[in-house]
Design a protein around this motif. Structure first.
Motif, PDB file in Angstrom:
ATOM      1  N   ASN A 100       0.753  -1.175   0.017  1.00 15.35           N
ATOM      2  CA  ASN A 100      -0.030   0.150  -0.034  1.00 15.35           C
ATOM      3  C   ASN A 100       0.901   1.239   0.083  1.00 15.35           C
ATOM      4  N   GLU A 101       1.940   1.420   0.634  1.00 11.75           N
ATOM      5  CA  GLU A 101       2.679   2.315   0.838  1.00 11.75           C
ATOM      6  C   GLU A 101       3.572   2.484  -0.602  1.00 11.75           C
ATOM      7  N   GLN A 104       1.082   3.895  -2.979  1.00 14.60           N
ATOM      8  CA  GLN A 104       0.766   5.411  -2.567  1.00 14.60           C
ATOM      9  C   GLN A 104       1.887   6.417  -3.083  1.00 14.60           C
ATOM     10  N   SER A 105       3.040   5.863  -2.750  1.00 16.21           N
ATOM     11  CA  SER A 105       4.489   6.385  -3.329  1.00 16.21           C
ATOM     12  C   SER A 105       4.388   6.712  -4.771  1.00 16.21           C
ATOM     13  N   ARG A 107       1.787   6.457  -6.737  1.00 15.17           N
ATOM     14  CA  ARG A 107       0.653   7.639  -7.228  1.00 15.17           C
ATOM     15  C   ARG A 107       1.456   9.034  -7.038  1.00 15.17           C
ATOM     16  N   VAL A 108       1.854   9.131  -5.904  1.00 15.05           N
ATOM     17  CA  VAL A 108       2.491  10.565  -5.840  1.00 15.05           C
ATOM     18  C   VAL A 108       3.545  10.795  -6.984  1.00 15.05           C
TER      19      VAL A 108
END
Length: 160
Positions: A100-101, A104-105, A107-108
């Motif tokens: 998940n991290e 998210q990274s 995606r950023v």
């Protein structure tokens, strides 16, 4: 031990007394020997029974130890399995968190890349328009006419 049946000579007042006494002595010795053997066998029976009781007690103790060890091994196996499952669950949760991290990274990073791409496109368009303007200015640029070099040569001659 079977003995043959003795036969005695018949004498005046009955059987041969010495032969009968001898047979009785043999039978008495045989009875004594058999009684002695019987006592030995009884002692052996008592000793064997005692050994059997000791072995039975040892067998029961070993059986109890075996049952205790089997119970302990079963408990250890259950605890090990439970602990292994806990470790696997923890590892799965950690892996899910890491994924998940990472997502998210990513995606950023993708959003940042998208913004950079848009900015690069804007810079490209800006540079393209500046380049067109510059090309237009270059096309409109006119070079001044060159003075007559003869005049310069004449002036140089005069100065000499």
């Amino acid at each position: 031990m079977t003995a043959s049946r003795p036969t005695f000579r018949i004498m005046k007042n009955g059987y041969d007394r010495f032969a009968v006494d001898d047979a009785i002595e043999r039978y008495a010795a045989q009875v004594d020997q058999l009684e002695h053997r019987m006592q030995l066998y009884q002692q052996q029976l008592v000793e064997t029974t005692r050994q059997m009781d000791e072995l039975r007690a040892m067998y029961i103790a070993l059986q109890q130890q075996d049952e205790a060890r089997a119970t302990a091994a079963e408990s250890i196996a259950r605890l090990s399995l439970r602990e292994a499952n806990d470790i696997i669950d923890t590892a799965q949760r950690n892996a899910d968190d890491i994924v998940n991290e990472a997502l998210q990274s990513a995606r950023v990073i993708l959003l940042d890349l998208s913004k950079l791409y848009e900015q690069a496109e804007q810079v490209k368009m800006g540079m393209y328009s500046q380049l067109e303007t510059l090309m237009g200015q270059i096309d409109q640029f006119q070079m001044p006419s060159m003075p007559d070099l003869q005049w310069l040569n004449d002036t140089e001659k005069k100065m000499r």
